[in-house]
Design a protein around this motif. Structure first.
Motif, PDB file in Angstrom:
ATOM      1  N   GLU A 100      12.995 -15.751  42.493  1.00 25.50           N
ATOM      2  CA  GLU A 100      14.329 -15.254  42.857  1.00 25.50           C
ATOM      3  C   GLU A 100      14.793 -14.127  41.938  1.00 25.50           C
ATOM      4  O   GLU A 100      15.964 -14.039  41.563  1.00 25.50           O
ATOM      5  CB  GLU A 100      15.352 -16.399  42.877  1.00 25.50           C
ATOM      6  N   TRP A 101      13.862 -13.232  41.615  1.00 22.86           N
ATOM      7  CA  TRP A 101      14.171 -12.074  40.778  1.00 22.86           C
ATOM      8  C   TRP A 101      14.498 -10.843  41.609  1.00 22.86           C
ATOM      9  O   TRP A 101      15.111  -9.906  41.110  1.00 22.86           O
ATOM     10  CB  TRP A 101      12.993 -11.748  39.862  1.00 22.86           C
ATOM     11  N   ILE A 102      14.023 -10.814  42.868  1.00 16.22           N
ATOM     12  CA  ILE A 102      14.268  -9.682  43.754  1.00 16.22           C
ATOM     13  C   ILE A 102      14.904 -10.195  45.037  1.00 16.22           C
ATOM     14  O   ILE A 102      14.768 -11.378  45.379  1.00 16.22           O
ATOM     15  CB  ILE A 102      12.968  -8.904  44.051  1.00 16.22           C
ATOM     16  N   ILE A 103      15.600  -9.300  45.734  1.00 19.41           N
ATOM     17  CA  ILE A 103      16.370  -9.736  46.900  1.00 19.41           C
ATOM     18  C   ILE A 103      15.632  -9.425  48.200  1.00 19.41           C
ATOM     19  O   ILE A 103      14.862  -8.461  48.279  1.00 19.41           O
ATOM     20  CB  ILE A 103      17.764  -9.080  46.923  1.00 19.41           C
ATOM     21  N   PRO A 104      15.875 -10.233  49.260  1.00 17.45           N
ATOM     22  CA  PRO A 104      15.322  -9.897  50.574  1.00 17.45           C
ATOM     23  C   PRO A 104      15.939  -8.595  51.080  1.00 17.45           C
ATOM     24  O   PRO A 104      17.124  -8.334  50.863  1.00 17.45           O
ATOM     25  CB  PRO A 104      15.743 -11.080  51.452  1.00 17.45           C
ATOM     26  N   LEU A 105      15.134  -7.800  51.766  1.00 18.45           N
ATOM     27  CA  LEU A 105      15.602  -6.496  52.235  1.00 18.45           C
ATOM     28  C   LEU A 105      15.683  -6.406  53.758  1.00 18.45           C
ATOM     29  O   LEU A 105      15.875  -5.323  54.313  1.00 18.45           O
ATOM     30  CB  LEU A 105      14.664  -5.396  51.706  1.00 18.45           C
ATOM     31  N   ASP A 106      15.580  -7.546  54.436  1.00 21.32           N
ATOM     32  CA  ASP A 106      15.578  -7.541  55.900  1.00 21.32           C
ATOM     33  C   ASP A 106      16.834  -6.908  56.472  1.00 21.32           C
ATOM     34  O   ASP A 106      16.786  -6.227  57.504  1.00 21.32           O
ATOM     35  CB  ASP A 106      15.423  -8.971  56.426  1.00 21.32           C
ATOM     36  N   ASP A 107      17.975  -7.144  55.838  1.00 18.27           N
ATOM     37  CA  ASP A 107      19.231  -6.585  56.352  1.00 18.27           C
ATOM     38  C   ASP A 107      19.275  -5.071  56.227  1.00 18.27           C
ATOM     39  O   ASP A 107      20.005  -4.399  56.953  1.00 18.27           O
ATOM     40  CB  ASP A 107      20.424  -7.190  55.604  1.00 18.27           C
ATOM     41  N   TYR A 108      18.518  -4.532  55.283  1.00 19.43           N
ATOM     42  CA  TYR A 108      18.449  -3.080  55.113  1.00 19.43           C
ATOM     43  C   TYR A 108      17.380  -2.467  56.010  1.00 19.43           C
ATOM     44  O   TYR A 108      17.526  -1.377  56.538  1.00 19.43           O
ATOM     45  CB  TYR A 108      18.108  -2.713  53.671  1.00 19.43           C
ATOM     46  N   PHE A 109      16.265  -3.178  56.114  1.00 17.61           N
ATOM     47  CA  PHE A 109      15.041  -2.648  56.712  1.00 17.61           C
ATOM     48  C   PHE A 109      14.709  -3.465  57.946  1.00 17.61           C
ATOM     49  O   PHE A 109      14.091  -4.512  57.868  1.00 17.61           O
ATOM     50  CB  PHE A 109      13.930  -2.748  55.662  1.00 17.61           C
ATOM     51  N   GLY A 110      15.133  -2.990  59.132  1.00 19.33           N
ATOM     52  CA  GLY A 110      15.006  -3.771  60.355  1.00 19.33           C
ATOM     53  C   GLY A 110      13.620  -3.784  60.937  1.00 19.33           C
ATOM     54  O   GLY A 110      12.747  -3.015  60.553  1.00 19.33           O
ATOM     55  N   PRO A 111      13.379  -4.660  61.909  1.00 16.12           N
ATOM     56  CA  PRO A 111      12.067  -4.794  62.524  1.00 16.12           C
ATOM     57  C   PRO A 111      11.578  -3.517  63.198  1.00 16.12           C
ATOM     58  O   PRO A 111      10.385  -3.256  63.264  1.00 16.12           O
ATOM     59  CB  PRO A 111      12.254  -5.898  63.560  1.00 16.12           C
TER      60      PRO A 111
END
Length: 418
Positions: A100-111
């Motif tokens: 848990e040192w880095i964050i998920p980027l799905d909300d920034y980088f879409g499919p």
């Protein structure tokens, strides 16, 4: 380790890429590995010219991936917020995400955007179904050769282990150069070299999700590496201290016939201002393999991740979005010799004029094989590096080294499994 990082940050803020504290500019601090081409500085200048509201402070990390990893772990484990963007090796996303040192980027980088990128590098950034990093550039191990002296000797570039040995021995004797240079220091690059020989021998170190380090094909691969140095003597004994740049400098200064490295070497080899003595004299082919087997390259590359502790996440994403853009990846391909992660850059005519091998090697690049994906891969790698180096320095036999590595790795895995 921590005082070293504070010094790096202080220097970056003082000299960096310009004064960091201009009024009104939002600061972005980027930790990234050493760049011998100068392309990273050009990328920062281009970004700042396009987006004058931002100021990027680059912290140049040591060349060694292993040293970078240890530095990042030390830093992130203290929840320090000084660094916004970490440039992480393709093998680290699972470890950093699990911690848990880095964050998920799905909300920034879409499919939809994901389809613009090569599948292998994207997959390497996914952990438990979430995207934790953006592929910046990819890599695949390749074999460089002196096409001028091969042409002079009427030799076809080698495809097999034996052909490499035969040609390297002949050219070494006649032209007074090293036959072959590669990376054999005790660090992650040694793992990459080893795996390419294992895979090129029809083997693996992982079967059905379990590690099998000491299998016969792996032993034969490591024995070949030992023999390159000590039996056939086509590599200098000093190769056991070489990382990418040490071996690259020997090749681009004209002192080696063959050289295993990553595609970034191409740009330096063509640049006389960088000290190259082999401009227009270099060719690239897939890694050699054992007779009856197929060539295979390690998937390398580096990704961009946002620290959980960053106080500038939106600004960090803005810079990552730029670095992963068509424009930035094209510049980095031409100026830095780095393989793009965007598919469309491989069709760019200007890029292909600079690096015509991209067209022929596209399938090699997209089919490069990943190292084992595991949250504790770094522990496994550290143990294996030690034992491989023991064999290459003749402190242990190949069998002893791989059996010892297997036992130690089994213990690491056993301790991690609930």
């Amino acid at each position: 380790m921590r005082p070293y990082l504070f010094i790096l940050i202080f220097l970056a803020l003082i000299v960096g890429c310009g004064p960091p504290n201009k009024v009104g500019k939002e600061q972005i601090t980027w930790a990234v590995g050493k760049d011998a081409t100068g392309a990273q500085g050009e990328l920062i200048k281009l970004f700042e010219s396009k987006y004058p509201a931002y100021k990027v402070n680059m912290i140049e990390m040591p060349e060694s991936a292993s040293t970078q990893h240890d530095s990042y772990v030390t830093y992130l484990s203290t929840a320090d917020s000084s660094i916004d963007i970490y440039t992480i090796d393709v093998i680290w996303p699972a470890e950093f995400a699990a911690a848990e040192w880095i964050i998920p980027l799905d909300d920034y980088f879409g499919p939809i955007k994901e389809t613009d990128f090569l599948k292998g590098p994207i997959d390497a950034c996914i952990y438990q179904g979430k995207l934790y990093a953006i592929p910046w550039f990819t890599d695949a191990g390749v074999l460089y050769y002196r096409k001028d002296i091969l042409r002079e000797e009427k030799l076809t570039p080698p495809r097999t282990w034996q052909e490499l040995i035969d040609q390297a021995m002949k050219l070494q004797e006649k032209y007074k150069v090293h036959g072959f240079v590669f990376q054999a220091q005790q660090y992650e690059g040694l793992i990459c070299n080893f795996l390419e020989y294992v895979w090129g021998n029809g083997g693996s170190i992982e079967y059905n999700g379990k590690f099998d380090i000491a299998n016969p094909r792996a032993r034969q691969a490591l024995q070949f590496m030992v023999d390159i140095i000590h039996k056939y003597e086509i590599a200098p004994e000093g190769v056991i201290t070489y990382k990418e740049e040490e071996s690259r400098q020997i090749f681009t200064s004209g002192r080696a016939a063959f050289h295993r490295n990553w595609p970034y070497v191409w740009a330096i080899a063509q640049n006389e201002a960088k000290g190259s003595m082999v401009k227009d004299k270099v060719g690239i082919i897939p890694m050699v393999h054992n007779a009856g087997c197929k060539s295979s390259s390690v998937l390398g590359g580096w990704n961009l991740a946002i620290s959980k502790y960053s106080k500038n996440k939106q600004a960090a994403w803005k810079f990552i979005e730029f670095l992963s853009s068509y424009e930035a990846q094209k510049l980095y391909a031409i100026k830095g010799g780095r393989l793009p992660t965007r598919k469309d850059v491989y069709q760019d005519e200007e890029v292909l004029r600079f690096a015509p091998h991209y067209r022929d090697f596209y399938q090699v690049f997209i089919n490069a094989r990943p190292r084992p994906v595991s949250p504790y891969y770094s522990q496994i790698s550290d143990l294996l590096q030690i034992e491989l180096h023991q064999a290459l320095t003749l402190r242990k036999t190949v069998e002893e080294a791989l059996i010892d590595a297997s036992k130690k790795i089994e213990e690491v895995v056993r301790q991690q499994v609930p």
